[in-house]
Scaffold this motif. Structure first.
Motif, short mmCIF file in Angstrom:
data_model
loop_
_atom_site.label_atom_id
_atom_site.label_comp_id
_atom_site.label_asym_id
_atom_site.label_seq_id
_atom_site.Cartn_x
_atom_site.Cartn_y
_atom_site.Cartn_z
N ARG A 120 0.85 -1.19 0.00
CA ARG A 120 0.00 0.00 0.00
C ARG A 120 0.89 1.25 0.00
O ARG A 120 1.79 1.37 0.84
CB ARG A 120 -0.93 0.04 1.21
N LEU A 121 0.64 2.16 -0.93
CA LEU A 121 1.28 3.46 -0.94
C LEU A 121 0.22 4.49 -0.55
O LEU A 121 -0.79 4.64 -1.23
CB LEU A 121 1.84 3.79 -2.33
N ILE A 122 0.46 5.20 0.53
CA ILE A 122 -0.53 6.12 1.08
C ILE A 122 0.03 7.54 1.07
O ILE A 122 1.16 7.78 1.50
CB ILE A 122 -0.91 5.72 2.52
N GLY A 123 -0.77 8.50 0.60
CA GLY A 123 -0.33 9.89 0.58
C GLY A 123 0.76 10.15 -0.44
O GLY A 123 1.77 10.79 -0.15
N LEU A 124 0.55 9.69 -1.67
CA LEU A 124 1.52 9.90 -2.75
C LEU A 124 1.33 11.28 -3.35
O LEU A 124 0.21 11.68 -3.66
CB LEU A 124 1.31 8.81 -3.81
N ASP A 125 2.41 12.02 -3.53
CA ASP A 125 2.37 13.37 -4.09
C ASP A 125 3.46 13.48 -5.15
O ASP A 125 4.65 13.31 -4.85
CB ASP A 125 2.58 14.42 -3.00
N VAL A 126 3.05 13.75 -6.41
CA VAL A 126 3.99 13.74 -7.53
C VAL A 126 3.87 15.04 -8.31
O VAL A 126 2.76 15.49 -8.64
CB VAL A 126 3.70 12.55 -8.48
N ASN A 127 5.00 15.65 -8.62
CA ASN A 127 5.07 16.82 -9.49
C ASN A 127 5.94 16.47 -10.69
O ASN A 127 7.12 16.13 -10.54
CB ASN A 127 5.67 18.02 -8.74
N GLU A 128 5.36 16.59 -11.88
CA GLU A 128 6.06 16.17 -13.09
C GLU A 128 5.92 17.24 -14.17
O GLU A 128 4.86 17.85 -14.32
CB GLU A 128 5.49 14.85 -13.61
N SER A 129 6.99 17.44 -14.91
CA SER A 129 6.96 18.33 -16.08
C SER A 129 7.28 17.50 -17.31
O SER A 129 8.16 16.63 -17.29
CB SER A 129 7.99 19.45 -15.94
N ILE A 130 6.54 17.78 -18.39
CA ILE A 130 6.75 17.07 -19.65
C ILE A 130 7.10 18.09 -20.71
O ILE A 130 6.45 19.13 -20.83
CB ILE A 130 5.49 16.28 -20.06
N GLY A 131 8.14 17.83 -21.47
CA GLY A 131 8.56 18.73 -22.54
C GLY A 131 9.12 17.95 -23.71
O GLY A 131 9.01 16.72 -23.76
N PRO A 132 9.73 18.64 -24.64
CA PRO A 132 10.29 17.96 -25.81
C PRO A 132 11.31 16.88 -25.45
O PRO A 132 11.50 15.92 -26.20
CB PRO A 132 10.95 19.10 -26.59
N GLN A 133 11.96 17.02 -24.30
CA GLN A 133 12.97 16.04 -23.89
C GLN A 133 12.39 14.90 -23.06
O GLN A 133 13.13 14.03 -22.61
CB GLN A 133 14.07 16.75 -23.07
N GLY A 134 11.09 14.91 -22.85
CA GLY A 134 10.47 13.84 -22.09
C GLY A 134 10.05 14.29 -20.71
O GLY A 134 9.88 15.48 -20.43
N SER A 135 9.90 13.32 -19.79
CA SER A 135 9.42 13.58 -18.44
C SER A 135 10.56 13.97 -17.52
O SER A 135 11.67 13.44 -17.60
CB SER A 135 8.72 12.34 -17.89
N SER A 207 -2.13 -1.27 -3.71
CA SER A 207 -3.06 -0.14 -3.72
C SER A 207 -2.30 1.17 -3.56
O SER A 207 -1.24 1.23 -2.92
CB SER A 207 -4.11 -0.27 -2.61
N ILE A 208 -2.85 2.21 -4.18
CA ILE A 208 -2.36 3.58 -4.02
C ILE A 208 -3.53 4.40 -3.51
O ILE A 208 -4.61 4.40 -4.13
CB ILE A 208 -1.83 4.14 -5.35
N GLU A 209 -3.34 5.09 -2.41
CA GLU A 209 -4.44 5.80 -1.76
C GLU A 209 -4.05 7.26 -1.53
O GLU A 209 -2.91 7.57 -1.23
CB GLU A 209 -4.78 5.14 -0.42
N GLN A 210 -5.04 8.15 -1.70
CA GLN A 210 -4.87 9.58 -1.42
C GLN A 210 -3.69 10.16 -2.20
O GLN A 210 -2.84 10.86 -1.67
CB GLN A 210 -4.65 9.79 0.09
N ALA A 211 -3.67 9.86 -3.50
CA ALA A 211 -2.57 10.34 -4.34
C ALA A 211 -2.95 11.64 -5.04
O ALA A 211 -4.12 11.92 -5.30
CB ALA A 211 -2.21 9.28 -5.37
N HIS A 212 -1.92 12.43 -5.35
CA HIS A 212 -2.12 13.72 -6.01
C HIS A 212 -1.00 13.90 -7.04
O HIS A 212 0.18 13.86 -6.69
CB HIS A 212 -2.07 14.85 -4.98
N PHE A 213 -1.39 14.07 -8.31
CA PHE A 213 -0.42 14.28 -9.38
C PHE A 213 -0.61 15.69 -9.95
O PHE A 213 -1.73 16.10 -10.25
CB PHE A 213 -0.63 13.26 -10.51
N ARG A 214 0.49 16.40 -10.12
CA ARG A 214 0.48 17.69 -10.82
C ARG A 214 1.42 17.56 -12.01
O ARG A 214 2.63 17.37 -11.83
CB ARG A 214 0.93 18.81 -9.89
#
Length: 487
Positions: A120-135, A207-214
């Motif tokens: 179980r992964l709880i409280g996952l918070d991810v910030n990602e930028s995507i551009g011409p060079q990838g992630s 399971s992944i719970e309470q995740a937030h992706f930006r």
């Protein structure tokens, strides 16, 4: 947006953290499962700096478990691989996990073996930028430079998890013995020895719970900001046997999320900031996670999704802006659909059956979107490829009464009168009395090209000379009505 690849890497990372130390008897296990060792072993295998706040190993509770709290993953810097006591805190980490919980198979521990049964992964918070060079996150989960030089490159990550050898054990009768090497970490799977047999997966639930992706896309052609909140994912009924993938290569997935996508779109001839979507969805389905031919992680999923009523999709671009000159022929018949907005707020839930693979979806059945002024149907076998920013949609727009009357008035203004105009519209209506016509949508997802087929039907019905065709229209209408009857 590569969400599936991000989740795959994070799940693999959590398992890597959990097995980064040799395992054996209880006192030996406690000796080796500590923050220092877990962090350093993980940094040997991924191109990132890792911070771990706390480790709790519960061997005498039921079920036995391992908890990792305060996980942070950031770009690799000069502190990676150094003693953690001398490091400054890791700030602004793009990946953070409040807690990773691993439930262990008790029978394995009795034999000094480590088998995770629940992750179980709880409280996952991810910030990602995507551009011409990838992630921006792609480099974090690659092997570090020194290890990369010693291993063969694999274009795609292997399935999660494929054990290449039986779990190792520590001999408690040899105090001070050097810890044996760990089975290859799950983010780095070497070629399988010919004598070794990959064992059936012990994991029963992830399971992944309470995740937030930006997620931010800075590509000049398709800039957008996506905010995915209240995200939950559960993988159950896991049945994966690397030795027999034809019979054992399945899991069940349930998911839910709130998705808001803002970006730039051409509105009124100018690029403007708009909202592409603001929706809540949930669903479930079955997944074949591994390609038997390559033994690579390549999930193919049949999903049944529901987009909740009140969600908003599109509504920023009109048919006139998307279709351009394709509407010119309609105008000569007095039909002006240029102001109809593509999308809007959903008047009822949308049920969509889709097939997902390689960041593309194909609609397995007709999908209906009920909007305030019309109903929009995406036909079976239409597709959208998010990786290539392309689409091929066969759709049908069925007008409500207000739009239908507007079309009648437009045709009537060309000299046919209300009666004849209503007969023409009836000939173009479906069996529910709605004026309906097909739209072909192709090109970029952010700059779609729309071609309506309505002018083709009108030309077949009236030709280029409205006055002459109108005289004989009533007499021939019954036959023509059958010609344009909708399925």
């Amino acid at each position: 947006m590569k969400i599936s690849r991000i989740l795959l890497s994070l799940i693999g990372l959590a398992l890597l953290l959990a097995v980064a130390a040799p395992l054996g008897g209880a006192w030996w296990l406690r000796r080796y499962v500590n923050k220092e060792r877990l962090v350093l072993e993980t940094e040997k295998n991924i191109n990132a700096r890792v911070q771990l706040d706390d480790v709790t190993l519960s061997l005498f509770a039921w079920p036995p478990s391992l908890r990792l709290s305060g996980i942070k993953i950031g770009p690799r810097d000069q502190y990676a691989g150094t003693p953690i006591a001398a490091r400054p805190p890791l700030k602004h980490a793009p990946v953070q996990i409040e807690m990773a919980y691993v439930e262990l198979v008790p029978e394995g521990l009795w034999h000094r073996h480590f088998f995770p049964r629940v992750l179980r992964l709880i409280g996952l918070d991810v910030n990602e930028s995507i551009g011409p060079q990838g992630s921006s996150l792609q480099a974090l989960f690659q092997p570090p430079a020194e290890k990369l030089a010693q291993m063969q490159q694999e274009e795609v990550p292997r399935a999660i998890p494929l054990q290449t050898a039986p779990p190792v054990a520590v001999d408690p009768n040899v105090p001070g013995a050097p810890p044996p090497s760990v089975a290859a970490p799950l983010l780095d799977v070497p070629e399988e020895p010919k004598h070794a047999r990959a064992e059936r997966l012990a994991l029963q639930e992830i399971s992944i719970e309470q995740a937030h992706f930006r997620i931010t896309n800075q590509d000049a052609e398709s800039k957008f900001d996506a905010d995915i909140s209240d995200f939950s994912l559960a993988l159950t009924e896991i049945d994966i046997d690397p030795a027999d993938l034809m019979a054992h290569n399945r899991l069940h997935v349930r998911l839910a999320a709130k998705i808001v996508v803002d970006g730039m779109a051409k509105v009124g001839g100018q690029m403007r900031q708009v909202q592409f979507a603001n929706m809540t969805l949930h669903g479930e389905g079955d997944v074949n996670p591994v390609d038997p031919a390559t033994m690579a992680w390549s999930p193919a999923a049949d999903l049944n999704l529901v987009i909740d009523r009140g969600s908003a999709i599109g509504g920023n671009v009109t048919i006139g802006e998307a279709a351009g000159s394709n509407l010119d022929k309609l105008m000569k018949y007095g039909i002006d659909i240029s102001t109809i907005r593509i999308g809007g707020t959903l008047a009822q839930d949308v049920a969509a059956a889709v097939h997902y693979r390689d960041q593309a979806i194909r609609f397995r059945s007709d999908t209906q979107f009920a909007l305030p002024d019309y109903e929009y149907t995406i036909k079976r076998d239409s597709w959208m490829d998010f990786a290539k920013d392309q689409q091929g949609l066969l759709t049908r727009l069925s007008c409500g009464e207000a739009l239908k009357q507007s079309v009648v008035n437009g045709i009537s203004s060309r000299g046919l009168g209300q009666t004849v105009s209503k007969l023409i519209v009836e000939g173009l209506s479906d069996n529910r009395g709605r004026l309906s016509f097909d739209l072909t949508v192709t090109g970029s997802l952010s700059h779609p090209e729309v071609k309506p087929d309505l002018q083709i039907k009108l030309e077949s019905l009236l030709g280029g000379d409205i006055e002459d065709k109108a005289k004989g229209l009533i007499n021939t209408f019954k036959g023509l009505k059958g010609l344009f009857k909708k399925d």
